[in-house]
Design a protein around this motif. Sequence first.
Motif, PDB file in Angstrom:
ATOM      1  N   UNK A 113       0.838  -1.214   0.000  1.00 14.31           N
ATOM      2  CA  UNK A 113       0.000   0.000   0.000  1.00 14.31           C
ATOM      3  C   UNK A 113       0.866   1.256   0.000  1.00 14.31           C
ATOM      4  N   UNK A 114       1.983   1.235   0.732  1.00 15.77           N
ATOM      5  CA  UNK A 114       2.908   2.376   0.706  1.00 15.77           C
ATOM      6  C   UNK A 114       3.497   2.585  -0.693  1.00 15.77           C
ATOM      7  N   UNK A 115       3.874   1.503  -1.352  1.00 12.71           N
ATOM      8  CA  UNK A 115       4.435   1.614  -2.700  1.00 12.71           C
ATOM      9  C   UNK A 115       3.399   2.169  -3.668  1.00 12.71           C
ATOM     10  N   UNK A 116       2.169   1.685  -3.576  1.00 13.83           N
ATOM     11  CA  UNK A 116       1.103   2.188  -4.451  1.00 13.83           C
ATOM     12  C   UNK A 116       0.836   3.661  -4.154  1.00 13.83           C
ATOM     13  N   UNK A 117       0.890   4.048  -2.877  1.00  8.49           N
ATOM     14  CA  UNK A 117       0.717   5.446  -2.475  1.00  8.49           C
ATOM     15  C   UNK A 117       1.714   6.334  -3.228  1.00  8.49           C
ATOM     16  N   UNK A 118       2.995   5.935  -3.222  1.00  5.28           N
ATOM     17  CA  UNK A 118       4.021   6.729  -3.881  1.00  5.28           C
ATOM     18  C   UNK A 118       3.881   6.700  -5.392  1.00  5.28           C
ATOM     19  N   UNK A 119       3.438   5.579  -5.952  1.00  2.00           N
ATOM     20  CA  UNK A 119       3.218   5.525  -7.399  1.00  2.00           C
ATOM     21  C   UNK A 119       2.110   6.494  -7.818  1.00  2.00           C
ATOM     22  N   UNK A 120       1.055   6.581  -7.027  1.00  2.00           N
ATOM     23  CA  UNK A 120      -0.040   7.503  -7.330  1.00  2.00           C
ATOM     24  C   UNK A 120       0.457   8.950  -7.249  1.00  2.00           C
ATOM     25  N   UNK A 121       1.232   9.259  -6.237  1.00  2.82           N
ATOM     26  CA  UNK A 121       1.759  10.625  -6.094  1.00  2.82           C
ATOM     27  C   UNK A 121       2.695  10.964  -7.252  1.00  2.82           C
ATOM     28  N   UNK A 122       3.595  10.040  -7.593  1.00  3.77           N
ATOM     29  CA  UNK A 122       4.498  10.283  -8.718  1.00  3.77           C
ATOM     30  C   UNK A 122       3.741  10.431 -10.028  1.00  3.77           C
TER      31      UNK A 122
END
Length: 100
Positions: A12-21
């Motif tokens: 979920x943290x990785x997906x969070x950063x992918x969405x922000x990027x």
Amino acid sequence: MLAVLQVVLLVLDIVWWLVILSAILSWLYAFNVVNSRNQFVDAIGNFLYRATEPLYRPIRRFLPDLGGIDLSPLVVLLLIFFLQQVIAIYLIPAVYRAGL
């Protein structure tokens, strides 16, 4: 069981950063800050599009059309935050109590 929950939180943290990027890169494309003809930038943009579009597509069906404003990344971030809080507040203490 605790290890599985920690892996889910990490994903979920990785997906969070992918969405922000993805959101940041879309703004950079919109304001012509980055050259979209650059192969490296295009490869990153293509990866971020393929990684986040399956998350955005179902949400876009329910959101109203606001012209050029896309609120689906915000909704995805709120859902990720909600899932992280449910796991941290309810599931992890339940796993500790159960002794799994």
